[in-house]
Scaffold this motif. Sequence first.
Motif, PDB file in Angstrom:
ATOM      1  N   ASP A 218     -36.382  -7.606 -17.814  1.00 53.41           N
ATOM      2  CA  ASP A 218     -36.172  -6.181 -17.550  1.00 53.41           C
ATOM      3  C   ASP A 218     -34.779  -6.544 -18.398  1.00 53.41           C
ATOM      4  O   ASP A 218     -34.351  -4.697 -18.680  1.00 53.41           O
ATOM      5  CB  ASP A 218     -36.744  -5.546 -16.510  1.00 53.41           C
ATOM      6  CG  ASP A 218     -38.353  -5.894 -16.078  1.00 53.41           C
ATOM      7  OD1 ASP A 218     -38.325  -6.096 -17.289  1.00 53.41           O
ATOM      8  OD2 ASP A 218     -38.518  -5.431 -14.737  1.00 53.41           O
ATOM      9  N   ALA A 219     -33.573  -6.946 -17.319  1.00 54.51           N
ATOM     10  CA  ALA A 219     -32.535  -6.280 -17.997  1.00 54.51           C
ATOM     11  C   ALA A 219     -32.074  -6.819 -19.455  1.00 54.51           C
ATOM     12  O   ALA A 219     -30.875  -5.814 -20.213  1.00 54.51           O
ATOM     13  CB  ALA A 219     -31.465  -7.260 -17.315  1.00 54.51           C
ATOM     14  N   PHE A 220     -32.905  -7.408 -19.691  1.00 55.36           N
ATOM     15  CA  PHE A 220     -32.312  -7.332 -20.994  1.00 55.36           C
ATOM     16  C   PHE A 220     -32.939  -6.591 -22.325  1.00 55.36           C
ATOM     17  O   PHE A 220     -32.228  -5.635 -23.058  1.00 55.36           O
ATOM     18  CB  PHE A 220     -32.826  -8.650 -21.617  1.00 55.36           C
ATOM     19  CG  PHE A 220     -32.781  -9.169 -23.714  1.00 55.36           C
ATOM     20  CD1 PHE A 220     -31.837 -10.178 -23.712  1.00 55.36           C
ATOM     21  CD2 PHE A 220     -33.615  -9.094 -24.308  1.00 55.36           C
ATOM     22  CE1 PHE A 220     -31.635  -9.756 -24.940  1.00 55.36           C
ATOM     23  CE2 PHE A 220     -33.774  -9.248 -25.761  1.00 55.36           C
ATOM     24  CZ  PHE A 220     -32.581  -9.420 -26.661  1.00 55.36           C
ATOM     25  N   HIS A 221     -33.966  -6.333 -21.744  1.00 51.66           N
ATOM     26  CA  HIS A 221     -34.872  -5.304 -22.293  1.00 51.66           C
ATOM     27  C   HIS A 221     -34.038  -3.501 -22.402  1.00 51.66           C
ATOM     28  O   HIS A 221     -34.164  -3.189 -23.622  1.00 51.66           O
ATOM     29  CB  HIS A 221     -36.548  -4.912 -22.444  1.00 51.66           C
ATOM     30  CG  HIS A 221     -37.041  -6.144 -22.678  1.00 51.66           C
ATOM     31  ND1 HIS A 221     -37.216  -6.539 -23.868  1.00 51.66           N
ATOM     32  CD2 HIS A 221     -38.126  -6.644 -21.859  1.00 51.66           C
ATOM     33  CE1 HIS A 221     -38.316  -7.499 -24.272  1.00 51.66           C
ATOM     34  NE2 HIS A 221     -38.266  -7.552 -23.261  1.00 51.66           N
TER      35      HIS A 221
ATOM     36  N   LEU B 237     -34.814 -10.754 -34.044  1.00 52.91           N
ATOM     37  CA  LEU B 237     -34.790 -11.582 -33.473  1.00 52.91           C
ATOM     38  C   LEU B 237     -34.518 -10.854 -32.125  1.00 52.91           C
ATOM     39  O   LEU B 237     -34.961 -11.385 -30.793  1.00 52.91           O
ATOM     40  CB  LEU B 237     -33.715 -11.515 -33.623  1.00 52.91           C
ATOM     41  CG  LEU B 237     -33.000 -12.735 -35.191  1.00 52.91           C
ATOM     42  CD1 LEU B 237     -32.278 -12.668 -35.521  1.00 52.91           C
ATOM     43  CD2 LEU B 237     -33.595 -13.798 -34.821  1.00 52.91           C
ATOM     44  N   ALA B 238     -34.943  -9.491 -32.043  1.00 54.25           N
ATOM     45  CA  ALA B 238     -34.709  -8.895 -30.215  1.00 54.25           C
ATOM     46  C   ALA B 238     -35.225  -9.174 -29.089  1.00 54.25           C
ATOM     47  O   ALA B 238     -35.847  -9.134 -28.143  1.00 54.25           O
ATOM     48  CB  ALA B 238     -33.986  -7.567 -30.152  1.00 54.25           C
ATOM     49  N   GLN B 239     -36.949  -9.285 -30.384  1.00 52.28           N
ATOM     50  CA  GLN B 239     -37.700  -8.933 -29.494  1.00 52.28           C
ATOM     51  C   GLN B 239     -38.181 -10.891 -29.448  1.00 52.28           C
ATOM     52  O   GLN B 239     -39.031 -11.308 -28.422  1.00 52.28           O
ATOM     53  CB  GLN B 239     -39.492  -9.168 -30.749  1.00 52.28           C
ATOM     54  CG  GLN B 239     -39.258  -7.384 -30.577  1.00 52.28           C
ATOM     55  CD  GLN B 239     -40.206  -7.306 -32.315  1.00 52.28           C
ATOM     56  OE1 GLN B 239     -41.061  -7.648 -31.939  1.00 52.28           O
ATOM     57  NE2 GLN B 239     -39.875  -6.367 -32.921  1.00 52.28           N
ATOM     58  N   GLU B 240     -37.724 -11.101 -29.828  1.00 52.50           N
ATOM     59  CA  GLU B 240     -37.869 -13.150 -29.454  1.00 52.50           C
ATOM     60  C   GLU B 240     -36.730 -12.992 -28.524  1.00 52.50           C
ATOM     61  O   GLU B 240     -37.832 -14.122 -27.405  1.00 52.50           O
ATOM     62  CB  GLU B 240     -38.098 -13.782 -31.319  1.00 52.50           C
ATOM     63  CG  GLU B 240     -39.162 -13.786 -32.416  1.00 52.50           C
ATOM     64  CD  GLU B 240     -38.566 -14.174 -33.509  1.00 52.50           C
ATOM     65  OE1 GLU B 240     -38.135 -14.990 -33.541  1.00 52.50           O
ATOM     66  OE2 GLU B 240     -39.016 -14.264 -34.593  1.00 52.50           O
ATOM     67  N   LEU B 241     -35.984 -12.722 -28.866  1.00 56.01           N
ATOM     68  CA  LEU B 241     -34.871 -12.916 -27.343  1.00 56.01           C
ATOM     69  C   LEU B 241     -35.510 -12.713 -26.180  1.00 56.01           C
ATOM     70  O   LEU B 241     -35.400 -12.869 -24.971  1.00 56.01           O
ATOM     71  CB  LEU B 241     -33.897 -12.834 -27.474  1.00 56.01           C
ATOM     72  CG  LEU B 241     -32.555 -13.725 -28.198  1.00 56.01           C
ATOM     73  CD1 LEU B 241     -31.894 -12.431 -28.223  1.00 56.01           C
ATOM     74  CD2 LEU B 241     -32.852 -14.854 -27.547  1.00 56.01           C
ATOM     75  N   GLY B 242     -36.312 -11.392 -26.414  1.00 57.15           N
ATOM     76  CA  GLY B 242     -37.002 -10.931 -25.030  1.00 57.15           C
ATOM     77  C   GLY B 242     -37.809 -11.175 -24.222  1.00 57.15           C
ATOM     78  O   GLY B 242     -38.078 -11.693 -23.215  1.00 57.15           O
ATOM     79  N   LYS B 243     -39.242 -11.839 -25.320  1.00 64.07           N
ATOM     80  CA  LYS B 243     -39.678 -12.885 -24.686  1.00 64.07           C
ATOM     81  C   LYS B 243     -38.645 -13.876 -23.686  1.00 64.07           C
ATOM     82  O   LYS B 243     -39.761 -14.957 -23.096  1.00 64.07           O
ATOM     83  CB  LYS B 243     -40.864 -13.628 -26.038  1.00 64.07           C
ATOM     84  CG  LYS B 243     -41.833 -13.052 -26.151  1.00 64.07           C
ATOM     85  CD  LYS B 243     -42.802 -12.374 -25.276  1.00 64.07           C
ATOM     86  CE  LYS B 243     -44.049 -12.509 -25.814  1.00 64.07           C
ATOM     87  NZ  LYS B 243     -44.997 -11.550 -24.466  1.00 64.07           N
ATOM     88  N   TRP B 244     -38.075 -14.964 -24.409  1.00 65.72           N
ATOM     89  CA  TRP B 244     -37.075 -15.735 -24.132  1.00 65.72           C
ATOM     90  C   TRP B 244     -36.830 -15.479 -22.459  1.00 65.72           C
ATOM     91  O   TRP B 244     -36.701 -15.794 -21.625  1.00 65.72           O
ATOM     92  CB  TRP B 244     -36.654 -16.167 -24.695  1.00 65.72           C
ATOM     93  CG  TRP B 244     -34.860 -16.929 -24.049  1.00 65.72           C
ATOM     94  CD1 TRP B 244     -35.633 -18.210 -23.913  1.00 65.72           C
ATOM     95  CD2 TRP B 244     -33.782 -17.246 -23.823  1.00 65.72           C
ATOM     96  NE1 TRP B 244     -34.557 -19.093 -23.291  1.00 65.72           N
ATOM     97  CE2 TRP B 244     -33.377 -18.602 -23.594  1.00 65.72           C
ATOM     98  CE3 TRP B 244     -33.199 -16.009 -23.565  1.00 65.72           C
ATOM     99  CZ2 TRP B 244     -31.874 -18.732 -23.014  1.00 65.72           C
ATOM    100  CZ3 TRP B 244     -31.493 -15.817 -23.469  1.00 65.72           C
ATOM    101  CH2 TRP B 244     -31.188 -16.896 -23.003  1.00 65.72           C
ATOM    102  N   ALA B 245     -36.256 -14.347 -22.627  1.00 66.86           N
ATOM    103  CA  ALA B 245     -35.730 -13.567 -21.504  1.00 66.86           C
ATOM    104  C   ALA B 245     -36.452 -13.392 -20.589  1.00 66.86           C
ATOM    105  O   ALA B 245     -35.842 -13.700 -19.480  1.00 66.86           O
ATOM    106  CB  ALA B 245     -34.966 -12.264 -21.932  1.00 66.86           C
ATOM    107  N   GLU B 246     -36.967 -13.260 -21.277  1.00 65.32           N
ATOM    108  CA  GLU B 246     -38.423 -12.621 -19.923  1.00 65.32           C
ATOM    109  C   GLU B 246     -38.857 -14.451 -19.472  1.00 65.32           C
ATOM    110  O   GLU B 246     -39.020 -14.029 -18.482  1.00 65.32           O
ATOM    111  CB  GLU B 246     -40.361 -11.935 -20.433  1.00 65.32           C
ATOM    112  CG  GLU B 246     -39.741 -10.319 -21.445  1.00 65.32           C
ATOM    113  CD  GLU B 246     -40.890 -10.143 -21.924  1.00 65.32           C
ATOM    114  OE1 GLU B 246     -41.999 -10.975 -21.881  1.00 65.32           O
ATOM    115  OE2 GLU B 246     -41.009  -9.472 -22.479  1.00 65.32           O
TER     116      GLU B 246
END
Length: 139
Positions: free
Chosen positions: A42-45, A27-36
């Motif tokens: 960068d801030a999210f990762h 889920l963090a990976q999926e949210l990371g794509k959305w955050a990008e």
Amino acid sequence: MLAHLRQVAGELDLPFGDRKMTFNSRLAQELGKWAEDQGRGDAFHNAVFRAYFQRGENIAHKPVLLQICASVGLDPTAAEAVMDHRSCREAVDDDWQRSRQMGITAVPTFVLNDQRLVGAQSYAALETMVLSAGVHRRK
């Protein structure tokens, strides 16, 4: 494995807490794509990295991820919708497929032309890789 990660993190001055568990990061990976896509990748990762490796938080739990989103200026309501609808699932699946095709089995893995560096790397190692690939410094 954790002892090696702790050693490398110490050598690179990266925060690394006393993490005892490994948590599913999908889920963090999926949210990371959305955050990008939101301009906050960068801030999210970085925030997820600190939560997981420094504080040992369970990044598989939605409340943890929602708090991380809020802490970096992402709308938690929109983030929850991304998780509930799994709207970035396909993008992450595509990344995983590309990684398999490239023979990547660990993160991070840095690839430039035919060169690979696996694991957390020092600035000097990354600089050597880039310069040996013929990339020139900006002036």
